[in-house]
Design a protein around this motif. Structure first.
Motif, mmCIF file in Angstrom:
data_model
loop_
_atom_site.group_PDB
_atom_site.id
_atom_site.type_symbol
_atom_site.label_atom_id
_atom_site.label_comp_id
_atom_site.label_asym_id
_atom_site.label_seq_id
_atom_site.Cartn_x
_atom_site.Cartn_y
_atom_site.Cartn_z
ATOM 1 N N TYR A 112 0.833 -1.366 -0.071
ATOM 2 C CA TYR A 112 0.123 0.175 0.163
ATOM 3 C C TYR A 112 0.946 1.300 0.141
ATOM 4 C CZ TYR A 112 -3.504 3.416 1.545
ATOM 5 O OH TYR A 112 -4.054 4.606 1.769
ATOM 6 N N ASN A 113 1.991 1.175 0.872
ATOM 7 C CA ASN A 113 2.559 2.549 0.981
ATOM 8 C C ASN A 113 3.538 2.683 -0.285
ATOM 9 O OD1 ASN A 113 1.984 3.011 3.466
ATOM 10 N ND2 ASN A 113 3.600 1.677 4.382
ATOM 11 N N LEU A 114 4.029 1.518 -1.117
ATOM 12 C CA LEU A 114 4.924 1.647 -2.360
ATOM 13 C C LEU A 114 3.653 1.909 -3.413
ATOM 14 C CD1 LEU A 114 7.031 -1.425 -1.907
ATOM 15 C CD2 LEU A 114 7.716 0.994 -2.044
ATOM 16 N N GLY A 115 2.336 2.042 -3.285
ATOM 17 C CA GLY A 115 1.485 2.325 -4.359
ATOM 18 C C GLY A 115 1.274 1.322 -5.143
ATOM 19 N N THR A 117 -0.900 -1.398 -4.145
ATOM 20 C CA THR A 117 -2.236 -1.484 -4.374
ATOM 21 C C THR A 117 -2.924 -0.394 -3.539
ATOM 22 O OG1 THR A 117 -3.938 -3.188 -3.130
ATOM 23 C CG2 THR A 117 -1.794 -2.621 -1.851
ATOM 24 N N LYS A 118 -4.471 -0.232 -3.804
ATOM 25 C CA LYS A 118 -4.919 0.661 -3.215
ATOM 26 C C LYS A 118 -5.527 0.439 -1.824
ATOM 27 C CE LYS A 118 -5.827 3.305 -7.627
ATOM 28 N NZ LYS A 118 -6.779 3.686 -8.586
#
Length: 211
Positions: A112-115, A117-118
């Protein structure tokens, strides 16, 4: 009112009074230990010499440091005593034990932090990060108590351990202290005070949004 029940509208009980007092004692002892300990570790530096003199000299600094250490030890012993009572008498679930779900949450949070997954991980009462912090405090306290005792009582220590343990204890004590300070500044302060100010350790309650 039991833990986890509602308080005012939209508020949930997260920490009881004892836990908040315990946290306050931990903050107090830790802060005093840092303020009096780091100048001793870097005693050859001008800023450390200034701090030691401003606090009344090296002997007074050592006394205050040891008093704070005894407070930390006492608080830790009480914590474990209460923990044993809750586990074996009240049969409270072991919510701070790491689990496979924590590993999954950690991976989900990384993605999530790496983008990648949303979808942010939906965690339970205590997140994987809070569990890491808790066990880091437990481990760090044990290291600091053992090595601190050795430095405080080198003659007694070397009566049953080799003399090389004293310089090793000094290196471990100072290294763990630096690690603890950096962890509090970079991890705890950011997640609890900067990223989203969490008042629950002061008020006892947390909102549905987690503040």
């Amino acid at each position: 009112m039991s833990e986890g029940t509602r308080g005012t509208v939209g508020q949930y009980r997260r920490f009881d009074l004892f836990q908040r007092v315990e946290h306050a004692l931990l903050i107090t002892s830790f802060t005093v230990l840092v303020v009096t300990g780091l100048p001793q570790k870097f005693s050859s530096q001008p800023w450390a010499e200034f701090m030691i003199m401003a606090m009344g000299g090296i002997e007074w600094v050592r006394i205050v440091h040891r008093v704070a250490a005894m407070l930390l030890i006492a608080e830790t012993m009480v914590h474990f005593g209460v923990l044993v009572y809750k586990i074996f008498v009240k049969r409270v679930p072991l919510t701070m034990l790491p689990s496979l779900q924590d590993a999954k949450d950690g991976m989900q949070a990384l993605l999530y932090n790496l983008g990648a997954t949303k979808i942010a991980p939906r965690m339970g009462r205590y997140s994987f990060g809070e569990k890491v912090e808790y066990w880091a405090v437990i481990w760090g306290t044990l290291v600091m108590v053992i090595t601190g005792f050795a430095l405080w009582n080198p003659i007694a220590t070397t009566s049953f351990l080799p003399g090389q343990f004293i310089p090793a204890a000094k290196a471990a004590h100072g290294g763990e202290a630096l690690l603890a300070v950096l962890s509090i500044i970079t991890w705890h302060f950011y997640n609890v005070h900067l990223k989203q100010f969490n008042r629950s350790m002061f008020t006892g309650y947390i909102s549905h949004a987690g503040t």
